[in-house]
Design an enzyme around this catalytic site. Structure first.
Site, PDB file in Angstrom:
ATOM      1  N   GLU A  50       0.862  -1.177   0.000  1.00  0.00           N
ATOM      2  CA  GLU A  50       0.000   0.000   0.000  1.00  0.00           C
ATOM      3  C   GLU A  50       0.897   1.224   0.000  1.00  0.00           C
ATOM      4  OE1 GLU A  50      -3.479   2.287   2.587  1.00  0.00           O
ATOM      5  OE2 GLU A  50      -2.684   0.366   3.298  1.00  0.00           O
TER       6      GLU A  50
ATOM      7  N   ARG B  27       6.531 -13.183   9.112  1.00  0.00           N
ATOM      8  CA  ARG B  27       7.026 -11.849   8.819  1.00  0.00           C
ATOM      9  C   ARG B  27       8.384 -11.660   9.502  1.00  0.00           C
ATOM     10  NH1 ARG B  27       3.485  -7.147  11.052  1.00  0.00           N
ATOM     11  NH2 ARG B  27       5.342  -5.998  10.466  1.00  0.00           N
TER      12      ARG B  27
ATOM     13  N   LYS C 135       4.551   0.685   9.636  1.00  0.00           N
ATOM     14  CA  LYS C 135       4.562   1.959   8.918  1.00  0.00           C
ATOM     15  C   LYS C 135       3.876   3.056   9.728  1.00  0.00           C
ATOM     16  CE  LYS C 135       3.158   0.446   4.777  1.00  0.00           C
ATOM     17  NZ  LYS C 135       2.794   0.470   3.339  1.00  0.00           N
TER      18      LYS C 135
END
Length: 783
Positions: A35, A269, A279
């Site tokens: 994104e 992850r 983020k």
């Protein structure tokens, strides 16, 4: 093709099986779908390396692509700045998406059409509850949800309301579009998830054309389907979302598209110590001024690491070394720093720089005299050539920390009356200490032994200490930016309080130093090792010809590790030699594409590892993982008593069982090691396929039971009967005459479609090789 160790993970096993089964023909298409609401960080780098690495690794046996897709469905936080930063980061890491650059916002019309289809099928409805009411009606983990009073609106009413939502006739939050699934589902995410919401916001690409935007769980699977993705790889936090992913696929796609539709797979992850990988938190640090922008070298952003001087090759190597599994873990910052040193050591020429200068006057060298010494750029263990000339003069600078007026017995650097070796130059003895009025040492007056030019003495004596230095008249002033870890605790998100309370106040130290003259002329992109200091490079934003600024990339050793202050000189030397041997072994493994996951094992665990790896032949990563887990190791050894196949059992334990242990312990499993071993034996003896085995394993996790009984109850044994399978093949071809005609017209990629139909008709039990052979033969014979 990559080395075996690069391919040793469950994702590659799945792709291998899909290629063997012909699930997608000969296609392997992945995607990296960020994104554009922030700058990428090293956690994203792991996904980039995995997805683009698959494209590279399978290029010689499949038609491979990796798409760069911007998941830009949230207009309030996205911008062209982030888009460009993401593209730059992927390029810098060494990857090329070629012509495959896509944007979710380009699919808005298709998303809308799919939503209309769901409404017309009775699978979606417009809900007028507000956000808080929706949350209340959803229920809890222990209690079922309550259907919305708007759930039974007619198809026509839903279509009309949805049309008005698109036309902008309602305010934000007035309505949402929801899937009609099951409000009593034990999985909260399946209780009528949201598909579209109203948001009157300007989109950086679509402008004001849209005021309704799709939710991630609706858009994500459709993006994959539109782009013909084969393997949709996400991190483990999206594991639960896969249920919605599959539901959307099954209710939006046509029946013939289902067998070869994209599949979502989740992997661990990257969680790195002493930093944050969110983020949102990174944006907070930037916007609140805790750091100097997204490219601050203390941040784990790709832009920050790049500005700091971290090579892209080191990031790629590190991301491959941490592994791809279904078990979450944290990676120590020391492992990342080790990867940097491993990468930089053979690439960074050695030079000298003094960061905290103390003036030395060599009294037996004449004023103005310059002795140009030849100094190698490389240590003996690096097979490279290259030298530079270093000026030796009467006045020098050494590090202030390299001198003590009243040294302890174990201080081997410069002190009054004590002799040291100056790197590449002479033996030096301190004769006099000069202080200012405050008692601070400001100058040392020393002598050299002229017979020791080059660093060795005719009489064979050898000082214990060797110092780096820089000529005072020839030295070049510079600013050294020495970076440390951004936070002073390994996990700043743990515990109560704001994560910024754990920011390390010493994460940046600025020092005014002096460089040897050759260092001032290095190319902008060249990393160097300042001897005894660390690896550095010129800051690409701050350094100019008039004002040199060098960033420390990484120190020469882990300053956060165990202190050696209490060790004897002999013990320190033994440690140093052992570490050098280990470093050389690790470097060799790195060159061979291998990893070293055994560094943190105890002596007992290391003995297990040696037995699993050396004696049993279990691969290095799996052996270390099992040996280092005091619950998995006995489970593994008990399983071996039932099925003596160490490599196969280890592979299943690491890639399948460990993922299930996120929510329970080994002791809490509803089956024992013997049952697990029998399941693996069913796979290895070709009684069942890998795909069937995973279905059996899921049932064992949920309800326990003997794997053989589950296989028989669901008729999952692999079908090897040629005649029986031929009948299934004939039936599949008879049911799909249009696809048969297209295949014979040259659309050979449809073989994957036919394979999917055969596997579906046999509940995944058909022998893939035999099924493919029979399909190809039937399609060619009747042509």
């Amino acid at each position: 093709m990559s080395s075996a160790s690069d391919r040793d993970n469950f994702i590659y096993d799945i792709i291998d099986e899909d290629l063997e089964d012909g699930t997608y023909g000969d296609r392997v298409t992945t995607r990296f779908p960020p994104e554009p609401n922030g700058y990428l960080h090293i956690g994203h780098a792991k996904s980039i390396v995995l997805n683009f690495g698959i494209k590279r690794d399978y290029a010689d046996r499949a038609d491979t692509q990796c798409h760069l897709r911007f998941d830009d469905t949230n207009p309030e936080t996205e911008s062209p700045e982030y888009v460009e930063s993401i593209k730059e980061a992927v390029r810098w890491l060494g990857y090329d998406w070629e012509e495959h650059e896509y944007y979710a916002s380009d699919y808005f019309e298709q998303f809308y059409e799919y939503a209309v289809k769901l409404i017309e099928q009775g699978d979606a409805y417009v809900d007028s509850l507000d956000e808080e009411e929706i949350r209340e009606y959803r229920g809890t983990v222990d209690e079922p949800g309550t259907p919305s009073p708007y759930r039974d609106r007619s198809v026509d009413e839903n279509l009309e309301l949805f049309r008005k939502m698109r036309a902008g006739e309602f305010e934000d939050g007035a309505h949402v579009l929801r899937a009609k699934i099951d409000m009593s589902s034990p999985h909260m995410i399946m209780r009528d998830p949201l598909l579209f919401r109203i948001k009157h916001a300007h989109h950086y690409r679509q402008g004001d054309d849209w005021c309704i935007y799709p939710m991630y769980d609706f858009a994500h699977p459709l993006e994959d389907a539109i782009e013909d993705i084969t393997h949709s790889l996400c991190t483990l936090e999206f594991d639960n979302n896969r249920r919605v992913y599959d539901w959307v696929m099954e209710h939006c796609l046509e029946d013939e598209e289902i067998p070869s539709r994209p599949r979502q797979y989740e992997f661990n992850r990257l969680n790195l110590d002493y930093t944050v990988m969110s983020k949102r938190r990174l944006r907070h640090l930037v916007e609140e001024g805790y750091v100097d922008g997204w490219d601050d070298p203390r941040l784990p952003t790709i832009a920050g690491l790049r500005r700091r001087g971290v090579p892209p090759s080191a990031i790629r190597s590190f991301c491959r070394s941490v592994g791809v599994t279904r078990s979450q873990s944290r990676v120590q910052m020391g492992h990342f720093e080790h990867a940097l040193r491993d990468d930089l050591n053979p690439k960074a020429p050695r030079m000298m720089a003094v960061l905290d200068p103390l003036k030395v006057v060599v009294t037996n060298v004449e004023p103005g005299e310059v002795d140009w010494l030849e100094a190698s750029h490389w240590p003996r263990d690096i097979d490279k050539e290259g030298t530079r000339e270093v000026p030796f003069t009467r006045e020098l600078y050494i590090e202030r920390a390299d001198f003590r007026e009243d040294p302890s017995d174990d201080f081997y650097r410069l002190a009054p009356g004590q002799e040291v070796r100056l790197r590449h130059a002479y033996f030096l003895t301190c004769e006099e200490v000069v202080k200012n009025d405050d008692g601070e040492v400001v100058e040392l007056r020393c002598t050299i032994d002229p017979d020791t030019r080059g660093g060795s003495a005719p009489d064979g004596r050898s000082p214990d200490g060797t110092l780096h230095w820089v000529s005072a008249p020839h030295g070049v002033p510079f600013e050294a930016r020495v970076y440390d870890r951004l936070f002073d605790v390994a996990n700043p998100r743990a515990g109560e309080g704001d994560f910024t309370e754990h920011l390390n106040p010493d994460s940046l130290t600025v020092q005014e130093g002096v460089l040897e003259p050759a260092a001032a002329d290095i190319p902008d992109e060249q990393r160097v090792q300042f001897e005894r200091q660390g690896y550095y490079w010129p800051d690409p934003k701050a350094s100019t010809d008039d004002r040199l600024v060098f960033n420390q990339i990484v120190s020469l050793r882990d300053t956060w590790g165990e202190s050696d202050a209490s060790l004897s000189r002999e013990e320190i030397e033994q440690q140093r030699r052992a570490k050098e041997r280990q470093k050389e072994e690790q470097r060799q493994r790195s060159l061979e594409g291998k990893t070293d996951p055994v560094e943190l094992l105890s002596d007992e665990q290391r003995a297990r590892f040696d037995r699993y790896h050396e004696t049993m032949g279990v691969n290095r990563e799996a052996a270390a993982t099992i040996a280092g887990d005091d619950a998995l190791a006995p489970f593994f050894e008990t399983a071996l008593q039932t099925f003596d196949a160490p490599a196969s059992l280890a592979n299943w334990i690491v890639n399948e069982l460990r993922g299930a242990l996120d929510e329970q312990s080994v002791a809490g499993l509803p089956f024992d090691a013997a049952a697990f071993a029998r399941l693996v034996r069913l796979v290895e003896t070709d009684e069942i396929t890998n795909r069937a085995a995973r279905s059996v394993f899921e049932e064992m996790l949920a309800e326990g039971g003997a794997p053989e009984a589950i296989v028989d109850a669901h008729d999952l044994r692999q079908v090897d009967d040629t005649e029986a399978l031929r009948a299934v093949v004939d039936e599949v071809l008879d049911d799909h005459p249009d696809e048969v005609a297209r295949y014979r017209d040259g659309k050979e990629g449809l073989l994957g479609f036919f394979m999917g139909q055969v596997m579906e008709a046999t509940d995944g039990s058909a022998n893939p090789g035999l099924a493919r052979e029979l399909l190809q033969k039937a399609l060619e014979e009747d042509a």
